[in-house]
Design an enzyme around this catalytic site. Sequence first.
Site, PDB file in Angstrom:
ATOM      1  NE  ARG A 108      -3.821   0.965   1.925  1.00  0.00           N
ATOM      2  CZ  ARG A 108      -5.026   1.278   2.393  1.00  0.00           C
ATOM      3  NH1 ARG A 108      -5.166   2.180   3.338  1.00  0.00           N
ATOM      4  NH2 ARG A 108      -6.090   0.681   1.918  1.00  0.00           N
ATOM      5  CG  HIS A 135      -8.359   0.608  -2.849  1.00  0.00           C
ATOM      6  ND1 HIS A 135      -7.624  -0.478  -2.407  1.00  0.00           N
ATOM      7  CD2 HIS A 135      -9.048   1.048  -1.748  1.00  0.00           C
ATOM      8  CE1 HIS A 135      -7.860  -0.678  -1.125  1.00  0.00           C
ATOM      9  NE2 HIS A 135      -8.714   0.226  -0.708  1.00  0.00           N
ATOM     10  CD  GLN A 138     -13.089  -0.741  -0.731  1.00  0.00           C
ATOM     11  OE1 GLN A 138     -12.249  -0.639   0.143  1.00  0.00           O
ATOM     12  NE2 GLN A 138     -14.340  -1.098  -0.469  1.00  0.00           N
ATOM     13  CG  ASP A 231     -13.022   7.314  -1.173  1.00  0.00           C
ATOM     14  OD1 ASP A 231     -12.910   7.303   0.064  1.00  0.00           O
ATOM     15  OD2 ASP A 231     -12.063   7.062  -1.936  1.00  0.00           O
ATOM     16  CB  CYS A 272     -13.866   2.358   0.048  1.00  0.00           C
ATOM     17  SG  CYS A 272     -13.376   4.095   0.076  1.00  0.00           S
TER      18      CYS A 272
HETATM   19  N1   CP Z   1     -11.194   0.747   2.451  1.00  0.00           N
HETATM   20  C1   CP Z   1      -9.925   0.704   2.868  1.00  0.00           C
HETATM   21  O1   CP Z   1      -8.975   0.441   2.103  1.00  0.00           O
HETATM   22  O2   CP Z   1      -9.759   0.927   4.197  1.00  0.00           O
HETATM   23  P1   CP Z   1      -8.370   1.104   4.953  1.00  0.00           P
HETATM   24  O3   CP Z   1      -7.746   2.377   4.434  1.00  0.00           O
HETATM   25  O4   CP Z   1      -8.726   1.159   6.404  1.00  0.00           O
HETATM   26  O5   CP Z   1      -7.492  -0.076   4.609  1.00  0.00           O
HETATM   27  N1  NVA Z   2      -9.476   7.382  -1.724  1.00  0.00           N
HETATM   28  C1  NVA Z   2      -9.109   7.007  -0.380  1.00  0.00           C
HETATM   29  C2  NVA Z   2      -9.440   5.571  -0.157  1.00  0.00           C
HETATM   30  C3  NVA Z   2      -9.121   5.055   1.204  1.00  0.00           C
HETATM   31  C4  NVA Z   2      -9.462   3.608   1.368  1.00  0.00           C
HETATM   32  C5  NVA Z   2      -7.633   7.289  -0.160  1.00  0.00           C
HETATM   33  O1  NVA Z   2      -6.833   6.993  -1.055  1.00  0.00           O
HETATM   34  O2  NVA Z   2      -7.286   7.817   0.889  1.00  0.00           O
END
Ligand code: CP
Ligand code: NVA
Length: 313
Positions: A108, A135, A138, A231, A272
Amino acid sequence: MKIRLTDRSFLKLLDFTPEEIRYLLDLAHKLKEEKRRNKLKNRFKGKSLAMIFEKRSTRTRCAFETAFAEEGGHPVFLSTDDIQLGEKESVEDTARVLGRMFDAIQFRGFRQEHVEMLASGSGVPVYNGLTDEFHPTQILADFMTMEEVFGRLKGLKVVFVGDTRNNVAVSMMVGCAKMGIHFTAVGPKSLAPDAQMVAKCREIAQSTGSRINVTDNIDEAVDNADVIYTDVWASMGEESQSRQRSEILAPYQVNDALMEKTGKTESIFLHCLPAVKGQEVTESVIEGPRSYVWDEAENRKHTIKAVMVATLT
Ligand code: CP
Ligand code: NVA
């Protein structure tokens, strides 16, 4: 057609056929049922998973870690405070070393290029747990949740409301194009998804029968929607833009009035998570009867387990 995903990485949905995505979803439903019956199978016994996190996470980290461990594997959490990645040691060298020690790598972080480099340099399956661009895990959880509610994916209408150029929105657009789901991105023009990516999705959509729309007209967009998805307005790494985003995105808040505009009593709300309640979504929608966000969060685990079972066994 027999689907075989052993040794593959999971970097973005664009790399997968509709049949392969279908396979992963079927496997996720099966694994959820197995878990419910407490019939775990030690599938990852003797295996180890490196989990690199440049950004924070609750769901993704916990999903990978618990899914891997409960099937007998050993997950190792590596934040950028712990590991050399691209600073003192190049991403290529990190990939080579981790590939010698681990059976798979979760990443990540910021750059999609880095997760792709880890995959090409490590020789083991690499999983994208979120980058600035995509992502993909997700979206598997979102599709699983939609199947649990509607019993199908094809022909449903998903409307993503808000920052439609972010990683989740773009991944959802790709996923919908692949699976024959109609997709509308609705938000300010300045936050529209990249035109080339929209064109690519429209091309994919031609063979699956889905329609891909991009608009700033909220009333038109949400009409007849089965799923309203949103989101955060400022993603991780964009915190400095929070104030400006709040101003331009205010008309795109998901609230009860917006949910009513779908014209369908059975339409649902997905997010998400994490959510900023009172900003992109009101408390009454996210805590209301149309919200499936907690099932969606749980399904991160079953779908992520499916990706690992498919690629590691
Ligand atoms: N939806 C999601 O990826 O959550 P986190 O950022 O908590 O992993
Ligand atoms: N768009 C958000 C998603 C988090 C799961 C981010 O990248 O922070």
